[in-house]
Write a protein that holds these residues in place. Structure first.
Motif, PDB file in Angstrom:
ATOM      1  N   ARG A  10       7.137   4.843  -5.131  1.00  0.00           N
ATOM      2  CA  ARG A  10       8.569   4.528  -5.021  1.00  0.00           C
ATOM      3  C   ARG A  10       8.806   3.447  -3.971  1.00  0.00           C
ATOM      4  N   PHE A  11       9.920   2.744  -4.113  1.00  0.00           N
ATOM      5  CA  PHE A  11      10.184   1.593  -3.243  1.00  0.00           C
ATOM      6  C   PHE A  11      11.590   1.581  -2.645  1.00  0.00           C
ATOM      7  N   GLU A  37      12.501  -5.751  -3.443  1.00  0.00           N
ATOM      8  CA  GLU A  37      13.531  -6.352  -4.292  1.00  0.00           C
ATOM      9  C   GLU A  37      12.914  -6.949  -5.561  1.00  0.00           C
ATOM     10  N   GLN A  38      11.772  -7.626  -5.440  1.00  0.00           N
ATOM     11  CA  GLN A  38      11.105  -8.179  -6.616  1.00  0.00           C
ATOM     12  C   GLN A  38      10.583  -7.070  -7.527  1.00  0.00           C
ATOM     13  N   LEU A  39      10.020  -6.023  -6.928  1.00  0.00           N
ATOM     14  CA  LEU A  39       9.497  -4.921  -7.730  1.00  0.00           C
ATOM     15  C   LEU A  39      10.621  -4.192  -8.459  1.00  0.00           C
ATOM     16  N   ALA A  40      11.765  -4.051  -7.816  1.00  0.00           N
ATOM     17  CA  ALA A  40      12.911  -3.397  -8.456  1.00  0.00           C
ATOM     18  C   ALA A  40      13.312  -4.135  -9.729  1.00  0.00           C
ATOM     19  N   ALA A  41      13.359  -5.471  -9.646  1.00  0.00           N
ATOM     20  CA  ALA A  41      13.730  -6.262 -10.826  1.00  0.00           C
ATOM     21  C   ALA A  41      12.712  -6.108 -11.940  1.00  0.00           C
ATOM     22  N   MET A  42      11.409  -6.110 -11.608  1.00  0.00           N
ATOM     23  CA  MET A  42      10.364  -6.032 -12.627  1.00  0.00           C
ATOM     24  C   MET A  42      10.233  -4.635 -13.216  1.00  0.00           C
ATOM     25  N   ALA A  43      10.388  -3.615 -12.373  1.00  0.00           N
ATOM     26  CA  ALA A  43      10.190  -2.235 -12.840  1.00  0.00           C
ATOM     27  C   ALA A  43      11.262  -1.796 -13.821  1.00  0.00           C
ATOM     28  N   LEU A  47       0.830  -1.210   0.000  1.00  0.00           N
ATOM     29  CA  LEU A  47       0.000   0.000   0.000  1.00  0.00           C
ATOM     30  C   LEU A  47       0.863   1.258   0.000  1.00  0.00           C
ATOM     31  N   LEU A  48       1.988   1.210   0.731  1.00  0.00           N
ATOM     32  CA  LEU A  48       2.898   2.364   0.735  1.00  0.00           C
ATOM     33  C   LEU A  48       3.472   2.622  -0.662  1.00  0.00           C
ATOM     34  N   ILE A  49       3.811   1.558  -1.368  1.00  0.00           N
ATOM     35  CA  ILE A  49       4.344   1.706  -2.726  1.00  0.00           C
ATOM     36  C   ILE A  49       3.255   2.240  -3.652  1.00  0.00           C
ATOM     37  N   ARG A  50       2.034   1.739  -3.488  1.00  0.00           N
ATOM     38  CA  ARG A  50       0.929   2.231  -4.324  1.00  0.00           C
ATOM     39  C   ARG A  50       0.685   3.718  -4.082  1.00  0.00           C
ATOM     40  N   TRP A  51       0.856   4.138  -2.839  1.00  0.00           N
ATOM     41  CA  TRP A  51       0.631   5.546  -2.478  1.00  0.00           C
ATOM     42  C   TRP A  51       1.761   6.446  -2.958  1.00  0.00           C
TER      43      TRP A  51
END
Length: 591
Positions: A413-414, A464-470, A406-410
């Motif tokens: 950034r991650f 970490e997973q989102l960083a790879a996908m983004a 939810l923090l990332i959606r808001w």
């Protein structure tokens, strides 16, 4: 925000160019009309023409399925995760008793080394299966392999068969979960993806309370074999509905003329040769064999009469190293298709995410390999009580991952979450365990450390997973997640190797040093069997000696785990500070 608030945000995207005429029902005609109209409005929403077949198929599927099908898919994924995580927790609780039944308790960590290596490396093969053949096909193949592993575990008569069963089990378990992760990546926008990943793994919050009592019930009742056998029946039953949902919607897309048609024109033998090259079978064998031969001796040397000077140990390390060198040379100069997509690793965000994945798994498997045994022997907890403490990490990290999502959606950034919260609190929790995971220390302090590590883990795994996908496009999502999974699994194998090396290098000697004269004759039995360790009364000289040996061995493990986490700081610093809020990556009807 409640989970259903996210469901309400489902957006329907446009898709392909006008479909050819087909005989359809009134409902299908409506869907086909929507697809045609959408494609006329925007070319950017058409299928990824240069993507591999599996990517095109899933984009075609998501372009024609309904909102109710999308929600149903996520409900089915949640149910599958619920059953598989319950079963995985039960397996973890039973493993020390399985190895002890064969008088090899010290091989508890070693049994996971080979399975971690092959299970992790196979994700890259699976990513290609998902991209070339399709998502549902790869998923159902992994369900089959998982079931075979469970059947082998139920029928095993020695520790070697159990170790082989673990290989099948972890290939299937990791592969099934990986396939569902790709489903989620295919059907969610980047800004919501972290939350949907967290939602899919939220069953851990419930099953962590169930797996311990379930393991106790089987262990004290029909036995561990019935536990594995029961799950071998249940797992495929709960997995089939998701498979048929995706197949049914893909056939619907084909009927509407949206799905691409592929015809290779190859004969059977030509196809076999093509896929052996495409999957880099030779590279896979070289890397798996090299890592296994190089890492296993660190946990097996204590069983050889000459220790490190044993011919078998020397040969394994030597040939393992040679195979790893051969792998590097083969991939550099000979391989038509490389096993590891080295071009993707040139991106500092992708590389940093992979390094962090490896660091987290090395750290986790070092301190966790004998943690369950420690809780029972040193803290005198029952199987159920030990499973509750051991599962604090799982429960806490899965719950906190929802918050992080939810923090990332808001914020969009991650990086800041990982750098300023995830890593510091993980390092704190691991460092404190050096002092608190010792005989005579209240188990509440251990639980506190587990909470710290859980909060950090919930933040780090998601980011970490989102960083790879983004950092890449939809076409390469399966590959980057597979590479991330490979780094994680190889990290887990390294962590298990370090734990086993520390354990076999310190625990036997400490036992011999601390055991009273009356128990010296039973030294080997105590070393090899957790039930023998538990048979001595709490407070007796022998039990105190065992506890003291446990504590000192654990201290070395925890120092190693806390130290390796420093590398994670540099890995996160390498990430680009990407904003995922307005980044469009997938097509079709998605979250």
């Amino acid at each position: 925000m409640h989970i259903w608030d996210v469901f309400a945000k489902i957006k329907s995207s446009e898709d392909d160019k006008p479909a050819p005429e087909a005989t359809t029902s009134q409902g299908d005609e409506k869907v086909a009309s929507e697809v045609r109209t959408s494609s006329e409005d925007s070319d950017t929403e058409s299928l990824s023409k240069h993507a591999q077949a599996g990517v095109q198929k899933i984009e075609a599927t998501t372009s024609v399925w309904s909102k109710s099908n999308l929600i149903l898919a996520y409900v089915l994924i949640w149910i599958i995760y619920f059953v598989s995580t319950m079963q995985q927790g039960m397996t973890g609780a039973l493993t020390p008793y399985v190895t002890s039944s064969f008088q090899f308790h010290s091989l508890t960590a070693a049994t996971s080394i080979m399975s971690s290596i092959i299970g992790g490396l196979f994700k890259l093969v699976l990513a290609k299966i998902l991209d070339i053949w399709g998502r549902p096909q790869g998923f159902i193949l992994m369900v089959f392999v998982l079931t075979v592993g469970l059947i082998m575990m139920a029928a095993c008569q020695d520790v070697e068969t159990y170790a082989a069963a673990q290989v099948f089990y972890w290939i299937g378990y990791n592969g099934m979960n990986f396939s569902m992760s790709i489903f989620i990546a295919d059907t969610s926008s980047l800004k919501n993806r972290s939350f949907m990943f967290a939602f899919s793994t939220s069953p851990y919050i419930i099953t962590s309370w169930i797996s311990g009592p379930l393991a106790s019930a089987f262990l004290n009742g029909p036995g561990f074999r019935w536990g594995f056998g029961t799950m071998a029946i249940i797992e495929p039953i709960v997995a089939m509905p998701l498979f048929f949902l995706f197949v049914w919607n893909y056939r619907k897309a084909k009927k509407l003329g949206v799905a691409p048609v592929h015809n290779s024109g190859r004969t059977t033998m030509q196809s076999i040769k093509h896929y052996l090259i495409e999957f880099d079978a030779a590279g896979l064998l070289l890397l798996c064999g090299g890592l296994a031969l190089f890492l296993l001796p660190f946990s097996l040397y204590s069983y050889q009469s000459n220790g490190w000077q044993s011919a078998m140990i020397i040969c394994m390390i030597l040939f393992g190293g040679l195979l790893l060198i051969a792998f590097a040379l083969y991939e550099k100069f000979i391989a038509p298709v490389t096993f590891i997509p080295f071009d993707l690793l040139k991106d500092r965000t992708v590389l940093g995410a992979n390094i962090l994945a490896a660091v987290l798994f090395i750290e986790f498997y070092i301190w966790n390999s004998y943690f369950f045994s420690f809780l029972q022997v040193v803290n005198n907890l029952s199987i159920t009580e030990a499973s509750y403490v051991g599962r604090i990490y799982t429960i806490g990290s899965c719950f906190w991952a929802l918050v992080v999502g939810l923090l990332i959606r808001w914020s969009g950034r991650f990086k800041w979450i990982a750098l300023y919260f995830g890593l510091p609190i993980t390092i704190l929790g691991c460092a404190l365990m050096i002092a608190f995971r010792q005989p005579g220390v209240n188990v509440g302090y251990i639980a506190m450390c587990q909470i710290f590590i859980a909060l950090g883990g919930g933040a780090l795994v998601i980011t970490e997973q989102l960083a790879a996908m983004a950092a890449t496009s939809h076409q390469y999502v399966a590959v980057v997640l597979a590479v991330e999974g490979m780094f994680a699994s190889v990290g887990g194998a390294i962590g298990s190797t370090v734990a086993a090396a520390i354990w076999t290098g310190t625990f036997p000697g400490l036992l011999q040093e601390y055991l009273p004269a009356s128990a010296q004759g039973d030294y080997l039995t105590i070393y090899a069997d957790i039930t023998e360790q538990l048979s001595y009364p709490v407070g007796s000289p022998t039990r105190d000696a065992i506890n003291r040996a446990y504590g000192e061995s654990q201290r070395y493990m925890l120092i190693a785990a806390a130290t390796i986490l420093i590398a994670g700081v540099f890995a996160v610093l390498a990430w680009r500070d990407l904003n995922v809020k307005n980044h469009k990556q997938v097509k079709g009807r998605v979250f």
